[in-house]
Design an enzyme around this catalytic site. Structure first.
Site, short mmCIF file in Angstrom:
data_model
loop_
_atom_site.label_atom_id
_atom_site.label_comp_id
_atom_site.label_asym_id
_atom_site.label_seq_id
_atom_site.Cartn_x
_atom_site.Cartn_y
_atom_site.Cartn_z
CB SER A 146 -0.82 -0.02 1.33
OG SER A 146 -1.35 1.21 1.72
CE1 TYR A 159 -5.24 -1.65 4.28
CE2 TYR A 159 -3.92 0.37 4.02
CZ TYR A 159 -4.68 -0.96 3.39
OH TYR A 159 -4.70 -1.07 2.05
P1 NAP Z 1 -11.87 -5.01 -1.30
O1 NAP Z 1 -12.60 -4.99 -2.37
O2 NAP Z 1 -12.62 -4.55 0.20
O3 NAP Z 1 -11.28 -6.44 -1.36
C1 NAP Z 1 -10.77 -7.05 -0.13
C2 NAP Z 1 -10.72 -8.37 -0.02
O4 NAP Z 1 -9.98 -9.20 1.01
C3 NAP Z 1 -11.98 -8.98 -0.49
O5 NAP Z 1 -11.75 -10.15 -1.37
C4 NAP Z 1 -12.16 -9.54 0.74
O6 NAP Z 1 -13.07 -10.84 0.96
C5 NAP Z 1 -10.95 -10.31 1.39
N1 NAP Z 1 -10.84 -10.38 2.73
C6 NAP Z 1 -11.24 -9.08 3.82
N2 NAP Z 1 -11.10 -9.61 5.09
C7 NAP Z 1 -10.87 -10.86 4.87
C8 NAP Z 1 -10.95 -12.00 5.67
N3 NAP Z 1 -11.16 -11.66 7.15
N4 NAP Z 1 -10.64 -13.26 5.52
C9 NAP Z 1 -10.38 -13.48 4.22
N5 NAP Z 1 -10.53 -12.68 3.15
C10 NAP Z 1 -10.87 -11.36 3.40
O7 NAP Z 1 -10.69 -4.07 -1.48
P2 NAP Z 1 -9.43 -3.86 -2.39
O8 NAP Z 1 -8.92 -2.65 -2.72
O9 NAP Z 1 -9.62 -5.02 -3.58
O10 NAP Z 1 -8.10 -4.55 -1.65
C11 NAP Z 1 -7.47 -5.68 -1.91
C12 NAP Z 1 -5.95 -5.58 -1.38
O11 NAP Z 1 -5.48 -4.35 -1.73
C13 NAP Z 1 -6.09 -5.29 0.32
O12 NAP Z 1 -4.99 -5.91 0.70
C14 NAP Z 1 -5.92 -3.79 0.33
O13 NAP Z 1 -5.23 -3.32 1.61
C15 NAP Z 1 -5.04 -3.46 -0.76
N6 NAP Z 1 -4.86 -1.97 -1.13
C16 NAP Z 1 -6.07 -1.51 -1.74
C17 NAP Z 1 -5.96 -0.16 -2.07
C18 NAP Z 1 -7.03 0.70 -2.56
O14 NAP Z 1 -6.92 1.80 -2.81
N7 NAP Z 1 -8.30 0.04 -3.01
C19 NAP Z 1 -4.70 0.57 -2.02
C20 NAP Z 1 -3.49 -0.30 -1.56
C21 NAP Z 1 -3.55 -1.64 -1.34
P3 NAP Z 1 -14.57 -10.72 0.76
O15 NAP Z 1 -15.13 -10.32 -0.33
O16 NAP Z 1 -15.08 -11.91 1.35
O17 NAP Z 1 -15.03 -9.41 2.06
#
Ligand code: NAP
Length: 254
Positions: A146, A159
């Site tokens: 991130s 986070y």
């Molecule tokens: P998202 O749409 O909220 O997806 C999060 C994913 O993690 C979902 O598939 C979710 O599964 C899974 N997850 C959450 N809690 C979990 C648990 N307790 N056990 C198993 N799986 C779990 O957000 P995203 O942006 O795609 O995030 C994906 C990754 O990218 C994360 O690590 C996030 O920190 C990172 N990231 C995101 C951003 C951004 O701007 N969006 C920036 C930097 C890094 P469910 O569908 O079952 O909830």
């Protein structure tokens, strides 16, 4: 030829959080490059499975809630994943959660839950995968870091702690496992339009302030990570170890 180095034909990738958001884009990218995918999800959706099978690739869904799991369960999951298609070449630690609140009031639950899902699970999945990969003589681990692997953020202290530590273990594991021909690297996405940032994007103060700082002039999408993950999962990156690669529309350069 150089483009052949990016091909993933015959490879098997385990992608966590593959059913939506960035994880779905990452799984699709690896499948488009030729890999079969094991998607590890908490929820039970078929969207990613259908899209990947439409590409002619195999998809196997597994389920786990990282909030309530432990190292033994994670190891069994990885072993089962490796048995599914007979091999395991790539692990993408993508699943992650976020809790928002001022540090002065931050609860122990919001601290523990984020560290458990974003950091502890990624480490023990990596350990289990590397035990298999080291026996096979090769492997690729890609962690989803991130901007808060580099910066402190606002009101997301657990986070920031987890993602900074994820960058740390990316470097530490790279040091230990390069000798096994395992590449451990990370992608650090910038501000991406997924559920993770829904609160920020609907905040009339923060949304324009964030957008104003992104040189590319837009929030990122899951498609924006496709090139980086195929690169880091393929032979094209065989001499890369411990890199945290920003894909951020230029955010960090400001
Ligand atoms: P998202 O749409 O909220 O997806 C999060 C994913 O993690 C979902 O598939 C979710 O599964 C899974 N997850 C959450 N809690 C979990 C648990 N307790 N056990 C198993 N799986 C779990 O957000 P995203 O942006 O795609 O995030 C994906 C990754 O990218 C994360 O690590 C996030 O920190 C990172 N990231 C995101 C951003 C951004 O701007 N969006 C920036 C930097 C890094 P469910 O569908 O079952 O909830």
């Amino acid at each position: 030829m150089i483009l052949d180095l990016f091909k993933l034909d015959g490879k098997v990738a385990l992608v966590t959080g593959a059913d939506k958001g960035l994880g779905q884009g990452l799984a699709l990218a690896l499948a488009e490059a030729g890999a079969d995918i094991i998607g590890l999800s908490r929820s039970d959706s078929n969207t990613t499975a259908e899209a990947i099978r439409a590409l002619g690739r195999q998809y196997h869904a597994m389920h786990c809630d990282f909030q309530t799991t432990n190292a033994d369960v994670l190891r069994n999951i990885v072993d089962e994943a490796a048995n599914q298609f007979g091999r395991l070449d790539i692990l993408v630690n993508n699943a992650g959660t976020i809790r928002r609140g001022p540090a002065l009031d931050f609860s122990e639950t919001d601290w523990d839950d984020v560290i458990q899902v974003n950091l502890k699970s990624a480490f023990f999945l990596s350990q289990a995968a590397a035990r298999i990969m080291s026996k096979n003589g090769a492997g690729k681990i890609v962690n989803i870091a991130s901007m808060l692997s580099f910066q402190g953020g606002i009101n997301v202290i657990s986070y920031a702690a987890a993602k900074s530590a994820l960058a740390g273990i990316t470097r530490g594991l790279a040091n230990e496992w390069a000798k096994h021909n395992i590449n451990v690297n990370a992608i650090a996405p910038g501000y991406m339009a997924t559920d993770n940032t829904a609160v920020l994007r609907s905040d009339s103060n923060r949304a324009p302030a964030i957008l104003d700082r992104i040189p590319a002039g837009r929030w990122g999408t899951p498609d924006d990570l496709k090139g980086a993950v195929v690169f880091l999962a393929s032979s094209a990156s065989d001499y890369m170890h411990g890199a945290i690669v920003p894909v951020d529309g230029g955010w960090l350069t400001r």
